[in-house]
Every structure is written in C-alpha cells, then in structure tokens.
Design an enzyme around this catalytic site. Sequence first.
Site, mmCIF file in Angstrom:
data_model
loop_
_atom_site.group_PDB
_atom_site.id
_atom_site.type_symbol
_atom_site.label_atom_id
_atom_site.label_comp_id
_atom_site.label_asym_id
_atom_site.label_seq_id
_atom_site.Cartn_x
_atom_site.Cartn_y
_atom_site.Cartn_z
ATOM 1 N N SER A 1 0.857 -1.190 0.000
ATOM 2 C CA SER A 1 0.000 0.000 0.000
ATOM 3 C C SER A 1 0.886 1.231 0.000
ATOM 4 C CB SER A 1 -0.880 -0.007 1.256
ATOM 5 O OG SER A 1 -1.532 1.230 1.435
ATOM 6 N N TYR B 1 -2.102 -0.441 10.550
ATOM 7 C CA TYR B 1 -2.096 -0.800 9.129
ATOM 8 C C TYR B 1 -0.816 -0.313 8.459
ATOM 9 C CZ TYR B 1 -3.873 -1.297 4.339
ATOM 10 O OH TYR B 1 -4.033 -1.654 3.015
#
Length: 306
Positions: free
Chosen positions: A173, A186
């Site tokens: 990501s 995250y």
Amino acid sequence: MNFFLETIQVILLSIWYNVESFWHLFVPMKKKNIAGEVVLITGAGSGIGRLMAQEFAALGTVLVLWDINQEGMKETARLAKQSGASRVHYYLCDCSDKNEVYRVADQVKREVGDVDILVNNAGIVTGKKFMDAPDSLIEKTLEVNSMAHFWTYKAFLPAMIANNHGHLVSIASTAGFIGVNGLADYCASKFAAVGFAESVGLELLATGKDGVKTTIVCPYFINTGMFDGCQTKWPTLLPILNPEYVAKKIIHAVLTDQVFLLMPRSMYLIAALKNILPMKQGILLGQYLGAFSLMDTFKGRSQKQE
C-alpha cells in the site's frame, strides 16, 4: 576495485539505466509468457484477489486460491475457469496462522506442485486510532498483512531458489511508505511488508538468484469495500482507484518484471518529495494531501481478508 573506478562505474551505469528507462517510455517492455505456471493468490475470495485470479486465468495459468471464505473462493474459481485457467485449486487457509500456512502449503505442493508466482494479497484493516484499537486486532493486522508473507515465502521460496525461477508479488500500500492518521497498525504492517519484500529481493540478487523476481505493489485506496467511507481530498491528484484498473496494472507489472508499482502515478512524485523535504514541510504536504483526515469517515468492512 578502488573508490575512483567504482564511482565511475556507478555513474556510467546510472546514465545507462536512465537512458534505458527513457527508451521504455516509447517502446513497451517485453512481456514474459507465464502460460502453464502455477500462481498462488492469498485473499482470493473477493476484491483485488478475485480480479487478479481472472487476469492470471486469461493467461493460461494454473491457479491456487487461498482465503478464509470458502464460498468466495468457489465463486472466484468459477470466474477463473470462465476466463481460461487451465486448472483451479482452492484451499481454506488463515494466513495469520503460521502452522496452517505450512500445512496447507505442503498440501498444495503434493496436489498441485511447486508454486511459480506467489501473490501475497490477503489484508485487513481495523480503521481505529492506535489507542482505540484492541491488542488482538493490532496483532491480527500484523499477522495477516506482514507476518503471513514470512511464512508463505518460507514455504514456497526454496523451490524457486532451487530452480532460479519464480516471482514474488507483495500487494502492499502507499501506506507502506507514508504514515496516515488513524492507520497506525495498518501502516506499520505495510511498511513491514514493503521492507521485507525489498530485502528478500536484494538477498536473491546478492546470491545470484536473479531468475526469482520481486514486484512490490503500493496502491492508494481501492474501491473494493475495504476502505468504504474514506474520502480523498483531491480526487484528480489522488483518486480512489478502480479495482479492475489496479488488477490489470499488477498483472502488467508481473509480466514485465517491474519491481515497484505505485498507483496512481502521482505517488511516485509524492514519495520522492517525502524523502527530500524538511520534516515540517513534509508534514505540511501530508496535511495538504489529506493524510490527517482520510480516515475520518471510514466505515469499511469487518476485519476481513481480501
């Protein structure tokens, strides 16, 4: 080699690599043929995992699907067969459980054979501020988003090394190199995934195993439901990505042995600026781009691998 000669070598090679990159702006990279190769995708029951399975299927690969959602995998398998997969196998596997990863990996090697392309795609997000996130969810995020990559590499990389052939794909990501308010766990898991994949890639090159390729994928938010509710501050500069577009870009990156894939393209500039700007200016840039408020309207889905 002395300092002077090695410095000259680096300068000349750098010039050549830049010329090569400029050339490929006009002449597309040659794509490799992966027909008949075994592709394993984690988190294949929905979202990007399902779409990648369909794209790989169209190239005549043998697909191995992993997920915790059996019904989702069945649907992915059906779609993959329609798309042209030579064979499709699917297995229930919780990627956060090391022992289960090893057990199912052994089953795959017995029933299907060695994996040629490993796509670590399974991921979860809590969407909670760090101090509000239960310890169990923080641990689960790290186990699924990063530690699972260690176990799948351990399971399937030895055969790739022995054959000096294979491809390791990490679906990370942009949160793997830029911090985001409200995504501490995250971001930590994706930073770990990026660093791990890059380091193993260097290990392979250092040991002469240049036939085992690495692709690290760092997309912005994708419209799969995982980040439902999140809103981008500047949609033209940083759009919420279309899942079909992302899947096609990932497959293209694999076929051309692209090491890093950032989406959208503006992220290449943003990543570069983050590394060269003074800290206060970097924070100001992050605030301008929405890093402070992206998660304010987060709804998402319950902690689900996808």
